[in-house]
Design a protein around this motif. Structure first.
Motif, PDB file in Angstrom:
ATOM      1  N   HIS A 217       0.868  -1.174   0.000  1.00 18.87           N
ATOM      2  CA  HIS A 217       0.000   0.000   0.000  1.00 18.87           C
ATOM      3  C   HIS A 217       0.906   1.225   0.000  1.00 18.87           C
ATOM      4  O   HIS A 217       2.050   1.164   0.441  1.00 18.87           O
ATOM      5  N   TYR A 218       0.399   2.341  -0.523  1.00 16.41           N
ATOM      6  CA  TYR A 218       1.144   3.608  -0.529  1.00 16.41           C
ATOM      7  C   TYR A 218       2.427   3.512  -1.350  1.00 16.41           C
ATOM      8  O   TYR A 218       3.374   4.254  -1.130  1.00 16.41           O
ATOM      9  N   VAL A 224      10.796   0.224  -2.802  1.00 17.27           N
ATOM     10  CA  VAL A 224      11.170   0.998  -1.618  1.00 17.27           C
ATOM     11  C   VAL A 224      11.988   0.119  -0.677  1.00 17.27           C
ATOM     12  O   VAL A 224      11.603  -1.013  -0.372  1.00 17.27           O
ATOM     13  N   ARG A 225      13.116   0.636  -0.219  1.00 15.97           N
ATOM     14  CA  ARG A 225      13.977  -0.061   0.738  1.00 15.97           C
ATOM     15  C   ARG A 225      14.054   0.774   2.004  1.00 15.97           C
ATOM     16  O   ARG A 225      14.479   1.932   1.965  1.00 15.97           O
ATOM     17  N   ILE A 226      13.647   0.226   3.122  1.00 17.56           N
ATOM     18  CA  ILE A 226      13.582   0.980   4.370  1.00 17.56           C
ATOM     19  C   ILE A 226      14.773   0.663   5.272  1.00 17.56           C
ATOM     20  O   ILE A 226      15.545  -0.261   5.003  1.00 17.56           O
ATOM     21  N   ARG A 296       3.458   3.260   7.217  1.00 21.02           N
ATOM     22  CA  ARG A 296       3.278   3.548   5.799  1.00 21.02           C
ATOM     23  C   ARG A 296       4.494   3.065   4.992  1.00 21.02           C
ATOM     24  O   ARG A 296       4.347   2.550   3.882  1.00 21.02           O
ATOM     25  N   LEU A 297       5.685   3.227   5.557  1.00 16.01           N
ATOM     26  CA  LEU A 297       6.874   2.803   4.842  1.00 16.01           C
ATOM     27  C   LEU A 297       6.953   1.285   4.711  1.00 16.01           C
ATOM     28  O   LEU A 297       7.354   0.763   3.655  1.00 16.01           O
ATOM     29  N   ALA A 301       6.975  -0.686   1.156  1.00 13.96           N
ATOM     30  CA  ALA A 301       8.024  -1.640   0.812  1.00 13.96           C
ATOM     31  C   ALA A 301       7.501  -3.069   0.631  1.00 13.96           C
ATOM     32  O   ALA A 301       8.262  -3.966   0.277  1.00 13.96           O
ATOM     33  N   GLY A 302       6.199  -3.266   0.880  1.00 13.27           N
ATOM     34  CA  GLY A 302       5.592  -4.581   0.634  1.00 13.27           C
ATOM     35  C   GLY A 302       5.574  -5.491   1.838  1.00 13.27           C
ATOM     36  O   GLY A 302       5.370  -6.698   1.689  1.00 13.27           O
ATOM     37  N   PHE A 303       5.743  -4.922   3.039  1.00 12.20           N
ATOM     38  CA  PHE A 303       5.693  -5.715   4.245  1.00 12.20           C
ATOM     39  C   PHE A 303       4.359  -5.509   4.952  1.00 12.20           C
ATOM     40  O   PHE A 303       3.831  -4.395   4.963  1.00 12.20           O
TER      41      PHE A 303
END
Length: 305
Positions: A217-218, A224-226, A296-297, A301-303
């Motif tokens: 989501h988002y 995205v890598r956090i 949100r992050l 990132a798909g987690f």
């Protein structure tokens, strides 16, 4: 082109969709009781129909007309409305908020927004308005009028320009059911602020009653890598804190969580427009508003958060 609140209210009454500014993010709005209009939101967003929508109303009296408010819900409403808090309560009026808007649930998610333009539209319309974020499903939420128009403006008969969103993250969602108060989605109203009012929050398996709970989501187009210490080759680094990365891409050069929240979706979008190999994001503290930013992050990132 931006329309007036009265023009937006008329579009809602006609069964059309609107772009609605709030203090959190821009929403794609429809009459909550009009199932065909609500279905048009799902079609425009490509949103899964099992995901419930938030009904926005002008004040606590209007909220009590569609949801059943006990003492805890009343206390939270008095403390945080108008503002970025959504309350999930048993539904009272299933005609004003249709089954599709509630995803077939026996509960309703309700918010009284603080943005003056949103309140003007709600007052002119005179009923609840569902207004999920005005992005295509799974994409970063729009926090400017231009981004909202770019995402789903094609589906809106009216659009109200309310400037940049002050908060920049979706509302905190709290369920108040069977005497239990539980945090379903973190947001600008923090866990500690809620617990200071109602005590320790209960564990809850009620996440399906809240929007924004999908695993991915988002998300921008770039991966995205956090928790990143530095950018890899071809990545854009969204930094946090003094001296971290390029200042152009800093969520907050001084390490301020509210500034980071307000900048998050805008910078994800701007970084994505540069077509990077990926978007790396510096570690964000989990304290206070950091819980919502990290939520949100993780989803971007798909987690599953």
């Amino acid at each position: 082109m931006s329309q007036t609140p009265d023009q937006a209210a008329q579009a809602l009454a006609n069964g059309d969709l609107i772009l609605l500014p709030t203090e959190t993010v821009y929403g794609l709005g429809a009459d909550a009781g009009n199932a065909q209009a609500v279905a048009a939101i799902f079609a425009a967003k490509g949103r899964p129909r099992f995901n419930p929508l938030i009904s926005h109303v002008v004040d606590a009296k209007a909220a009590a007309a569609i949801g059943a408010f006990g003492p805890a819900a009343c206390a939270l409403a008095e403390a945080f409305w108008p503002g970025p808090l959504t309350l999930v309560t048993p539904v009272r009026d299933t005609t004003r908020v249709c089954d599709l808007a509630r995803a077939g649930l026996d509960t309703v998610a309700i918010r009284v927004p603080a943005h003056p333009m949103a309140r003007a539209v709600l007052a002119a319309f005179g009923g609840p308005v569902v207004a999920p974020s005005a992005n295509r499903s799974g994409r970063p939420s729009p926090t400017t009028f231009a981004d909202a128009a770019d995402e789903t403006g094609f589906a809106a008969a009216a659009a109200v320009d309310g400037g940049s969103c002050q908060v920049g993250l979706e509302s905190t969602v709290v369920s108040v059911l069977d005497g239990r108060v539980a945090l379903l989605r973190p947001g600008a109203v923090t866990r500690s602020e809620i617990e200071a009012l109602v005590g320790a929050l209960a564990d809850s398996g009620e996440g399906h009653r809240s929007p924004g709970r999908l695993a991915l989501h988002y998300a921008p187009d770039a991966p995205v890598r956090i928790e990143a210490d530095e950018a890899k080759s071809g990545e854009v680094l969204l930094g946090f804190g003094r001296g971290v990365g390029d200042p152009r891409w800093s969520l907050s050069p001084c390490g301020d969580l509210r500034e980071a929240a307000a900048n998050l979706f805008r910078l994800l979008r701007e970084a994505d427009r540069t077509h990077p190999v990926g978007i790396a994001v510096s570690p964000i503290p989990m304290t206070g508003l950091g819980e919502a930013i990290n939520d949100r992050l993780r989803r971007a990132a798909g987690f599953v958060g």
